[in-house]
Design a protein around this motif. Structure first.
Motif, PDB file in Angstrom:
ATOM      1  N   GLY A   4      -0.147 -17.493  13.742  1.00  0.00           N
ATOM      2  CA  GLY A   4       0.115 -17.953  12.891  1.00  0.00           C
ATOM      3  C   GLY A   4      -0.586 -16.971  11.400  1.00  0.00           C
ATOM      4  N   ILE A   5      -1.902 -15.772  11.485  1.00  0.00           N
ATOM      5  CA  ILE A   5      -1.716 -14.461  11.003  1.00  0.00           C
ATOM      6  C   ILE A   5      -0.448 -13.494  11.391  1.00  0.00           C
ATOM      7  N   ALA A   6      -0.549 -13.032  12.712  1.00  0.00           N
ATOM      8  CA  ALA A   6       0.290 -11.873  12.269  1.00  0.00           C
ATOM      9  C   ALA A   6       1.932 -12.167  11.388  1.00  0.00           C
ATOM     10  N   LYS A   7       2.544 -13.790  10.925  1.00  0.00           N
ATOM     11  CA  LYS A   7       3.605 -13.648  10.583  1.00  0.00           C
ATOM     12  C   LYS A   7       3.262 -13.639   8.928  1.00  0.00           C
ATOM     13  N   PHE A   8       2.377 -13.348   8.720  1.00  0.00           N
ATOM     14  CA  PHE A   8       2.036 -12.453   6.807  1.00  0.00           C
ATOM     15  C   PHE A   8       2.108 -10.758   7.429  1.00  0.00           C
ATOM     16  N   ASN A   9       2.405  -9.983   8.442  1.00  0.00           N
ATOM     17  CA  ASN A   9       2.465  -9.195   8.192  1.00  0.00           C
ATOM     18  C   ASN A   9       3.945  -8.126   7.812  1.00  0.00           C
ATOM     19  N   HIS A  10       4.482  -7.539   6.991  1.00  0.00           N
ATOM     20  CA  HIS A  10       5.294  -7.173   6.753  1.00  0.00           C
ATOM     21  C   HIS A  10       5.063  -5.738   6.321  1.00  0.00           C
ATOM     22  N   ASP A  11       6.365  -4.847   6.699  1.00  0.00           N
ATOM     23  CA  ASP A  11       7.083  -3.684   6.464  1.00  0.00           C
ATOM     24  C   ASP A  11       7.590  -2.917   6.516  1.00  0.00           C
ATOM     25  N   PRO A  12       8.377  -2.665   4.728  1.00  0.00           N
ATOM     26  CA  PRO A  12       7.181  -2.252   3.421  1.00  0.00           C
ATOM     27  C   PRO A  12       6.636  -3.686   2.604  1.00  0.00           C
ATOM     28  N   ALA A  13       5.684  -4.365   2.828  1.00  0.00           N
ATOM     29  CA  ALA A  13       5.212  -5.406   1.985  1.00  0.00           C
ATOM     30  C   ALA A  13       5.848  -5.880   1.176  1.00  0.00           C
ATOM     31  N   LEU A  14       5.633  -7.600   1.542  1.00  0.00           N
ATOM     32  CA  LEU A  14       6.736  -8.428   1.173  1.00  0.00           C
ATOM     33  C   LEU A  14       6.067  -8.742  -0.182  1.00  0.00           C
ATOM     34  N   TYR A  15       4.497  -9.019  -0.447  1.00  0.00           N
ATOM     35  CA  TYR A  15       3.765 -10.478  -1.113  1.00  0.00           C
ATOM     36  C   TYR A  15       3.340  -9.346  -2.312  1.00  0.00           C
ATOM     37  N   ARG A  16       3.432  -9.872  -3.419  1.00  0.00           N
ATOM     38  CA  ARG A  16       2.966  -9.996  -4.666  1.00  0.00           C
ATOM     39  C   ARG A  16       1.547  -9.697  -5.036  1.00  0.00           C
ATOM     40  N   CYS A  17       0.482  -9.115  -5.451  1.00  0.00           N
ATOM     41  CA  CYS A  17      -0.361 -10.059  -6.138  1.00  0.00           C
ATOM     42  C   CYS A  17      -0.819 -11.149  -7.292  1.00  0.00           C
ATOM     43  N   PRO A  18      -1.314 -12.633  -7.252  1.00  0.00           N
ATOM     44  CA  PRO A  18      -0.144 -13.142  -8.226  1.00  0.00           C
ATOM     45  C   PRO A  18      -1.299 -12.415  -9.069  1.00  0.00           C
ATOM     46  N   LEU A  19      -2.686 -11.583  -9.509  1.00  0.00           N
ATOM     47  CA  LEU A  19      -3.180 -11.557 -10.501  1.00  0.00           C
ATOM     48  C   LEU A  19      -3.403  -9.588 -11.127  1.00  0.00           C
ATOM     49  N   CYS A  20      -2.824  -9.267 -10.056  1.00  0.00           N
ATOM     50  CA  CYS A  20      -2.814  -7.989 -10.887  1.00  0.00           C
ATOM     51  C   CYS A  20      -0.722  -7.295 -10.244  1.00  0.00           C
ATOM     52  N   HIS A  21      -0.028  -7.893  -9.621  1.00  0.00           N
ATOM     53  CA  HIS A  21       1.072  -8.055  -9.308  1.00  0.00           C
ATOM     54  C   HIS A  21       1.265  -6.345  -8.084  1.00  0.00           C
ATOM     55  N   GLU A  22       0.206  -6.019  -7.356  1.00  0.00           N
ATOM     56  CA  GLU A  22      -0.257  -4.903  -6.277  1.00  0.00           C
ATOM     57  C   GLU A  22       0.456  -5.642  -5.663  1.00  0.00           C
ATOM     58  N   ALA A  23       0.889  -4.671  -4.417  1.00  0.00           N
ATOM     59  CA  ALA A  23       1.222  -4.874  -3.160  1.00  0.00           C
ATOM     60  C   ALA A  23       0.277  -5.434  -2.699  1.00  0.00           C
ATOM     61  N   LEU A  24       0.447  -7.208  -1.875  1.00  0.00           N
ATOM     62  CA  LEU A  24      -0.248  -7.507  -0.783  1.00  0.00           C
ATOM     63  C   LEU A  24       0.140  -7.210   0.730  1.00  0.00           C
ATOM     64  N   THR A  25      -0.864  -7.021   1.522  1.00  0.00           N
ATOM     65  CA  THR A  25      -0.731  -6.082   2.640  1.00  0.00           C
ATOM     66  C   THR A  25      -2.154  -6.981   3.679  1.00  0.00           C
ATOM     67  N   LEU A  26      -1.491  -7.336   4.646  1.00  0.00           N
ATOM     68  CA  LEU A  26      -2.265  -7.830   6.046  1.00  0.00           C
ATOM     69  C   LEU A  26      -3.143  -7.051   6.278  1.00  0.00           C
ATOM     70  N   ASP A  27      -4.621  -8.014   6.058  1.00  0.00           N
ATOM     71  CA  ASP A  27      -6.226  -7.097   6.678  1.00  0.00           C
ATOM     72  C   ASP A  27      -6.928  -8.057   7.568  1.00  0.00           C
ATOM     73  N   ARG A  28      -7.010  -8.129   8.451  1.00  0.00           N
ATOM     74  CA  ARG A  28      -7.265  -9.148   9.391  1.00  0.00           C
ATOM     75  C   ARG A  28      -6.279 -10.392   9.485  1.00  0.00           C
ATOM     76  N   SER A  29      -7.686 -11.788   8.932  1.00  0.00           N
ATOM     77  CA  SER A  29      -6.901 -13.261   8.630  1.00  0.00           C
ATOM     78  C   SER A  29      -6.754 -13.108   6.879  1.00  0.00           C
ATOM     79  N   SER A  30      -6.572 -11.211   6.455  1.00  0.00           N
ATOM     80  CA  SER A  30      -6.191 -12.225   4.832  1.00  0.00           C
ATOM     81  C   SER A  30      -5.590 -11.191   5.006  1.00  0.00           C
ATOM     82  N   LEU A  31      -4.711 -12.069   3.257  1.00  0.00           N
ATOM     83  CA  LEU A  31      -3.530 -11.101   2.257  1.00  0.00           C
ATOM     84  C   LEU A  31      -4.652 -10.521   1.669  1.00  0.00           C
ATOM     85  N   ARG A  32      -4.282  -8.701   0.890  1.00  0.00           N
ATOM     86  CA  ARG A  32      -5.334  -8.183  -0.248  1.00  0.00           C
ATOM     87  C   ARG A  32      -4.491  -7.098  -0.670  1.00  0.00           C
TER      88      ARG A  32
END
Length: 305
Positions: A4-32
């Motif tokens: 449930g956590i690992a499925k959010f791991n993408h390389d290259p980064a897929l998600y972008r931060c909705p606040l600053c639009h920088e790339a979001l990467t998986l860090d333990r159990s969060s996207l940061r």
């Protein structure tokens, strides 16, 4: 790491931060992101990318989505779901040829990617997930599936039961995905943001937009008109077509329709989940002869240029 956590791991980064639009990467159990904006992955396997107050309408509460799930389980929308899945599968079949025409920098991953924009309680995406898992194509079997809705309640319901779908609570006006990262968007009986859709679709990517047809819920609408609670209005999708055409090229439109017999219990579920009943006093309606409901939809397929 849990799936449930690992499925959010993408390389290259897929998600972008909705606040600053920088790339979001998986860090333990969060996207940061690099600016330390952090979005935790829930134990149920979904991420809320919403900030601030409650953006949800009181009309779309947990009860609404539970009634909607009961209606879907009764099969009233099966023909619409099949049409949606057919259109998405057809678009994915052409994705490899479309990608081969793109620069190498824009073609950096193999698996096709589908987004359900405005997924509600997730019934369409769940059916698509099962559909793609059953086809012989290894490419389609490995399709990345992402679904989001602005309702946290709906996404929490959708994420129950695990699976590979990446569920998000997110804003249609600020989709937290990088530019040109998606092959197909499904947008079913839901608001749209065509500028954002165009941004996240790769050139040649497809939008499957499903809207009510002219006879959609005709029986219930007539009952409301007969009770004097609303004037009969001509159903038109002209504004939708104009909105899509301003950003994309429409390839085709297909109409699907089916009428289902309803008993008292199913009618109650349906009336509790259809926007047709918003702000309507159910007690003022004569329902004794309302024993069937027509579900009619126009399936519009458009391509990003």
């Amino acid at each position: 790491m849990r799936h449930g956590i690992a499925k959010f791991n993408h390389d290259p980064a897929l998600y972008r931060c909705p606040l600053c639009h920088e790339a979001l990467t998986l860090d333990r159990s969060s996207l940061r992101c690099a600016n330390r904006h952090t979005f935790d992955i829930s134990s149920k396997g979904f991420v809320s990318m919403l900030r601030g107050g409650n953006n949800e309408s009181d009309l779309y509460d947990r009860s609404f989505f539970e009634h909607r799930s009961a209606v879907f389980s009764a099969g009233m929308y099966d023909h619409v779901i099949r049409a949606c899945c057919d259109s998405v599968e057809n678009s994915l079949a052409t994705a490899p040829q479309t990608r081969s025409l793109l620069p190498e920098s824009a073609n950096s991953f193999d698996a096709p990617r589908v987004v359900d924009a405005g997924c509600g309680e997730g019934h369409y995406m769940r059916r698509l997930e099962a559909r793609l898992a059953s086809v012989p194509s290894q490419t389609l079997n490995s399709t990345d599936l992402i679904a989001f809705d602005i309702s946290r309640e709906a996404v929490a319901l959708a994420s129950r039961g695990g699976g590979d779908v990446e569920w998000l609570a997110a804003d249609l006006a600020n989709i937290p995905l990088r530019d040109g990262s998606v092959d197909c968007i499904a947008n079913v009986f839901s608001p749209a943001n065509y500028a954002e859709f165009t941004r996240i679709l790769r050139p040649g990517g497809t939008l499957v937009k499903i809207v009510p047809g002219p006879h959609h819920v005709a029986e219930l609408r007539k009952t409301i008109v007969d009770a004097g609670l609303r004037k009969e209005l001509r159903y038109s999708n002209d504004d939708v077509l104009q909105g899509i055409s301003a950003h994309m090229r429409i390839l085709n439109t297909t109409r699907v329709s089916a009428t289902t017999a309803v008993d008292d219990a199913l009618l109650r579920d349906f009336m509790a989940m259809t926007p047709v009943m918003f702000h309507i006093d159910q007690q003022a309606l004569e329902l004794s002869e309302l024993d069937r409901i027509t579900i009619e939809a126009d399936v519009i397929v458009a391509i990003a240029m």
